[in-house]
Design a protein around this motif. Structure first.
Motif, mmCIF file in Angstrom:
data_model
loop_
_atom_site.group_PDB
_atom_site.id
_atom_site.type_symbol
_atom_site.label_atom_id
_atom_site.label_comp_id
_atom_site.label_asym_id
_atom_site.label_seq_id
_atom_site.Cartn_x
_atom_site.Cartn_y
_atom_site.Cartn_z
ATOM 1 N N UNK A 5 0.820 -1.200 0.000
ATOM 2 C CA UNK A 5 0.000 0.000 0.000
ATOM 3 C C UNK A 5 0.860 1.258 0.000
ATOM 4 N N UNK A 6 1.886 1.266 0.829
ATOM 5 C CA UNK A 6 2.762 2.432 0.873
ATOM 6 C C UNK A 6 3.457 2.635 -0.480
ATOM 7 N N UNK A 7 3.844 1.546 -1.125
ATOM 8 C CA UNK A 7 4.471 1.663 -2.444
ATOM 9 C C UNK A 7 3.489 2.227 -3.469
ATOM 10 N N UNK A 8 2.234 1.757 -3.421
ATOM 11 C CA UNK A 8 1.210 2.272 -4.323
ATOM 12 C C UNK A 8 1.006 3.764 -4.108
ATOM 13 N N UNK A 9 0.890 4.155 -2.843
ATOM 14 C CA UNK A 9 0.646 5.558 -2.525
ATOM 15 C C UNK A 9 1.862 6.423 -2.875
ATOM 16 N N UNK A 10 3.054 5.847 -2.776
ATOM 17 C CA UNK A 10 4.259 6.601 -3.125
ATOM 18 C C UNK A 10 4.221 7.027 -4.589
ATOM 19 N N UNK A 11 3.960 6.067 -5.474
ATOM 20 C CA UNK A 11 3.931 6.389 -6.905
ATOM 21 C C UNK A 11 2.744 7.290 -7.222
ATOM 22 N N UNK A 12 1.594 7.016 -6.594
ATOM 23 C CA UNK A 12 0.410 7.837 -6.844
ATOM 24 C C UNK A 12 0.653 9.279 -6.397
#
Length: 510
Positions: free
Chosen positions: A185-192
């Motif tokens: 989730x943190x990786x997804x939010x980082x790119x987003x």
């Protein structure tokens, strides 16, 4: 007649400092207002006004402190009095605003879910160490999570289609998630966040937390930790973020770690007909988790594509061996999101020379990018072999055989992609990569020193194709920019030294 609607509700002039401090209405009488007259103090007026609202970072500091207090109260940890004292041990926060500085605290981030990890000895689930529990899980509120999730599927998923949307939303609603799931989730939010002006301030913190968790999980793996698909997916997204925001070299290092992980999980042989797992699936097809299986395929192929593209950019060797792959190409996006089982081809089937358009029809846009990534890898190997051949003085014909095969394959892929009626951003990206490879091959030709008359004549034709490719890249980049996808990826692609140098590539000098 005077229009009374245009008159101010208050008398003209500025409010005095005492009325501002008390946050009461000043009657603006001079030399002394009524409030200052009744309290017997000097009525002072300042013409210099500080910016309205709290100072930069004050609300974020307050949110962090309150969220930490809530976590302390929820966990009922010992010594909470000392922790509360430490939280408020910093200098007093001042606010020079006439407005309430706490007006935004109603939207404070709530504490994140407690993170659990697999307990290998008991087979159950146990809370992690206090150090892991102190992670900034309250950094993203529930409302922000929903916005970042939407941003991810709108802006990131089109060029990294590794997640099935409803499957993701199901496990995100679970009260307890694995460490790998939270990390994903943190990786997804980082790119987003990196693709949104509204959340730009969060991207560095989210990235650091993602890397910290990934590094911690890597340290646990040799001691019996279980490799998870979410961990591999997080590495995929971290590599993309680093490629767009940090440097191609850093992304190359992370992509290498991602590739080692998918190799350790044996995702390269998911559909091996001789594998016991494949035979068991064929025997009991009704028991197959097709969506989960497709996520594994897509995660592998995304790692494979990054391995090829980023290595191509850095002119460095790639990791994954094309000859060992026994995993089918990804299914079409519509079937993946709808959960419809689909049988696709293997990579060697579509890489065979002399294939027909009918044989290559029906490939997903993701599969087209994988094919172009494969050609990128072969073109990179072609250039590296050419350098060695010049040193060793090997036979020229071997070089020209490889070169002709690559050029024919690129030409065929360009024809297939151009015939597609879809306005798919991933297909347009594949077309840009294909035209870039035409420039790259021309650059390889210019690097050779052993040229015959016949070969020089052939190079003149390649130079003409190179100029046409450069014009097509310009048109495709404009079209891609209108769609709003791949902006950062295209900037990296345009930064290829071996493509952008006009002295080495005549196609870009036009």
């Amino acid at each position: 007649m005077v229009n009374t609607q245009n008159l101010s509700r208050q008398r003209p002039g500025s409010a005095c400092e005492e009325c501002r401090r008390r946050k009461v209405r000043c009657d603006r009488r001079r030399p002394q207002c009524q409030v200052c007259f009744e309290t017997g103090i000097e009525c002072k007026i300042s013409t210099t006004r500080l910016p309205r609202g709290p100072r930069k970072g004050q609300l974020r500091t307050l949110r962090t402190r309150i969220a930490a207090l809530e976590r302390c109260l929820a966990d009922q940890r010992p010594g909470i009095t000392h922790q509360m004292a430490a939280l408020f041990d910093s200098p007093e926060i001042e606010c020079d605003s006439e407005e309430d500085p706490f007006r935004d605290l109603a939207a404070l981030p709530e504490p994140g879910p407690e993170i659990f990890s697999d307990d290998q000895q008991t087979g159950g689930r146990s809370p992690q160490s206090p150090e892991a529990q102190s992670r900034p899980s309250g950094l993203v509120s529930d409302l922000m999570r929903a916005d970042l999730d939407q941003l991810y599927f709108d802006r990131v998923h089109p060029f990294a289609p590794i997640l099935q949307r409803w499957r993701y939303h199901i496990w995100t609603k679970q009260p307890k998630k694995s460490e790998a799931q939270v990390c994903l989730q943190y990786a997804m939010w980082t790119v987003a966040a990196s693709l949104s002006a509204h959340f730009q301030s969060l991207r560095d913190t989210l990235y650091q937390e993602t890397r910290r968790t990934l590094d911690a999980m890597d340290l646990k793996s040799p001691t019996g930790g279980i490799l998870s698909i979410e961990q591999a997916q997080a590495w995929v997204l971290v590599s993309i973020y680093e490629y767009m925001q940090l440097s191609p070299q850093q992304a190359w290092m992370s992509a290498g770690r991602c590739c080692r992980l998918v190799l350790g999980m044996r995702l390269y042989e998911i559909d091996d007909p001789n594998s016991p797992l494949t035979m068991a699936r064929d025997h009991e097809p009704s028991l197959i988790d097709w969506t989960g299986l497709e996520e594994q395929r897509r995660t592998f192929w995304m790692a494979y594509s990054l391995d090829r593209f980023i290595s191509f950019h850095n002119a460095l060797p790639y990791i994954l061996n094309e000859q060992l792959i026994a995993t089918r190409l990804p299914a079409p996006e519509e079937d993946f999101q709808a959960g419809h089982p689909t049988i696709t081809r293997f990579l060697p089937e579509v890489m065979t020379r002399g294939v027909s358009n009918d044989h290559c029809s029906g490939l997903s846009s993701f599969s087209e990018c994988i094919i172009l990534a494969t050609i990128c890898g072969r073109a990179l190997s072609h250039r590296q072999k050419a350098a060695v051949e010049q040193i060793n003085g090997d036979v020229v014909d071997e070089f020209w055989t490889r070169h002709q095969w690559l050029h024919e394959m690129i030409t065929f892929r360009i024809q297939v992609l151009s015939a597609s009626a879809q306005v798919d951003p991933m297909l347009i990206f594949a077309r840009i990569v294909a035209q870039t490879l035409v420039l790259f091959l021309h650059n390889v030709l210019e690097s050779i020193t052993w040229r015959t008359g016949e070969h020089v004549l052939g190079m003149l034709e390649y130079e003409r194709l190179c100029v046409m490719a450069a014009h097509e890249i310009v048109n495709l980049v404009k079209l891609q920019g209108q769609l709003g996808y791949f902006k950062e990826l295209l900037e990296c692609l345009q930064d290829l030294d071996r493509v952008k140098n006009p002295s080495q590539s005549p196609g870009l000098s036009v």
